[in-house]
Design an enzyme around this catalytic site. Structure first.
Site, short mmCIF file in Angstrom:
data_model
loop_
_atom_site.label_atom_id
_atom_site.label_comp_id
_atom_site.label_asym_id
_atom_site.label_seq_id
_atom_site.Cartn_x
_atom_site.Cartn_y
_atom_site.Cartn_z
N ASP A 175 0.88 -1.17 0.00
CA ASP A 175 0.00 0.00 0.00
C ASP A 175 0.92 1.22 0.00
OD1 ASP A 175 -2.23 1.68 0.28
OD2 ASP A 175 -2.11 1.60 2.46
N ASP A 219 -0.11 5.06 1.14
CA ASP A 219 -0.34 5.90 2.32
C ASP A 219 -0.36 5.07 3.59
OD1 ASP A 219 -0.51 8.13 0.74
OD2 ASP A 219 -2.69 8.09 0.58
N ASP A 258 -1.32 -1.05 6.37
CA ASP A 258 -1.21 -0.36 7.66
C ASP A 258 -2.54 -0.28 8.40
OD1 ASP A 258 -2.11 1.62 5.65
OD2 ASP A 258 -2.10 2.97 7.37
#
Length: 323
Positions: free
Chosen positions: A65, A67, A266
């Site tokens: 990913d 961000d 995240d």
């Protein structure tokens, strides 16, 4: 009575045909049989047994990913949104002041809804469509509402680019090194983000193009950026995370099975997208996602500083063996 025999193995070479018969750790393999005739051993001396995990169930693609994984960006996006709301004097009823998403609220919002436009659309539906310099009175038609959101998102994206270009933003610890390890080992490398393509490209150009501090770099910065085997942004798929479409699309473009992909995320939204796609996922959490439920991940890290490619390969092998 169950009988037991313990054999030493090389865990990276373990046949999937035995996956339902044993539990193993990196140092040992224990067979458990219901009848003594189920397994016959003719030697009494300890010996090493080399078994092979099928190549079709090995780590072939590492998917990041953007961000929150490549950079800790939540506060940067929040700053850009608030700047956009102030620039267009966006006022949700009954407030006469420009909309401002505080830190606590944005932490909840960004972990609830993926993508900038869906965030704003959800917020305005919940709190009322705003007045602004774009529309003096709150928009009522779907067309006007879409224009409002598009205008805000476009301006926010440009502001976010300015922040990234400022040179004050750095990648999260360990990310570049792990990318370099993967490419040096012949693994495919991909980035899949719910953000707009222009903002993700900007991040990749400015962040993964950096030279690792201390010179601990396997590839030069230009090779790292151009070496991505797949890149997908929110613009490339119809459904945002937690929908699995972006990861399913990545696997198809890479030409590998979902079981051979390992995702680095995240947040629980990203984790759900990965697991729904049939991919294993490791979490490198941020300050705003640390308290989320990551029980479906195969590992959880505060960052990637001490994570090596060999660690991830072993995690995926263990996951395949356990399943």
């Amino acid at each position: 009575m169950a009988s037991h025999s313990t054999l030493f193995i090389s865990p990276q070479n373990l046949s999937s045909n035995f996956s339902s018969l044993f539990y193993y750790s990196p140092r040992s393999l224990t067979f458990r049989t219901k009848r003594s005739s189920s397994l016959s051993l003719t030697t009494t001396k300890p010996r090493r047994l080399s078994l092979s995990v099928s190549a079709s169930h090995s780590l072939q693609a590492l998917i990041f990913d953007c961000d929150g994984v490549i950079l800790e960006s939540e506060h940067l996006h929040r700053e850009a949104y608030n700047d956009a709301f102030a620039h267009f004097n966006v006022r949700c009823p009954p407030s006469s002041q420009p909309l401002n998403w505080d830190l606590q609220f944005y932490d909840v919002l960004q972990n609830l809804i993926g993508g900038g436009k869906p965030k704003m659309r959800w917020y305005f539906k919940e709190h009322g469509w705003p007045a602004s310099t774009i529309f003096e009175t709150p928009p009522e038609s779907d067309e006007e509402r879409a224009k409002l959101i598009d205008t805000l998102q476009d301006w926010k994206t440009e502001r976010y680019k300015e922040i990234i270009k400022s040179g004050t933003v750095e990648p999260r610890p360990g990310v570049l090194r792990l990318m370099d390890e993967a490419k040096a080992a012949g693994k495919m490398l991909a980035v899949c983000s719910a953000a707009t393509k222009s903002s993700v490209v900007l991040c990749l150009e400015n962040l993964i193009g950096m030279v690792i501090s201390g010179g601990d770099s396997y590839l030069n910065c230009e090779e790292r950026f151009k070496g991505l085997d797949c890149f997908l942004a929110g613009d490339d798929v119809k459904e945002k995370k937690p929908d699995p479409l972006i990861y399913l699309t990545a696997a198809k473009r890479l030409g590998v099975s979902e079981k051979n992909c390992l995702v680095v995320e995240d947040s629980v939204i990203g984790l759900q997208a990965a697991t729904k796609a049939g991919m294993s996922c490791v979490i490198t959490y941020t300050s705003s996602t640390a308290d989320q439920d990551f029980k479906d991940s195969i590992a959880i890290y505060p960052d990637l500083s001490n994570v090596r490619l060999s660690d991830l390969e072993l995690l995926l092998q263990n996951k395949v063996a356990a399943s």
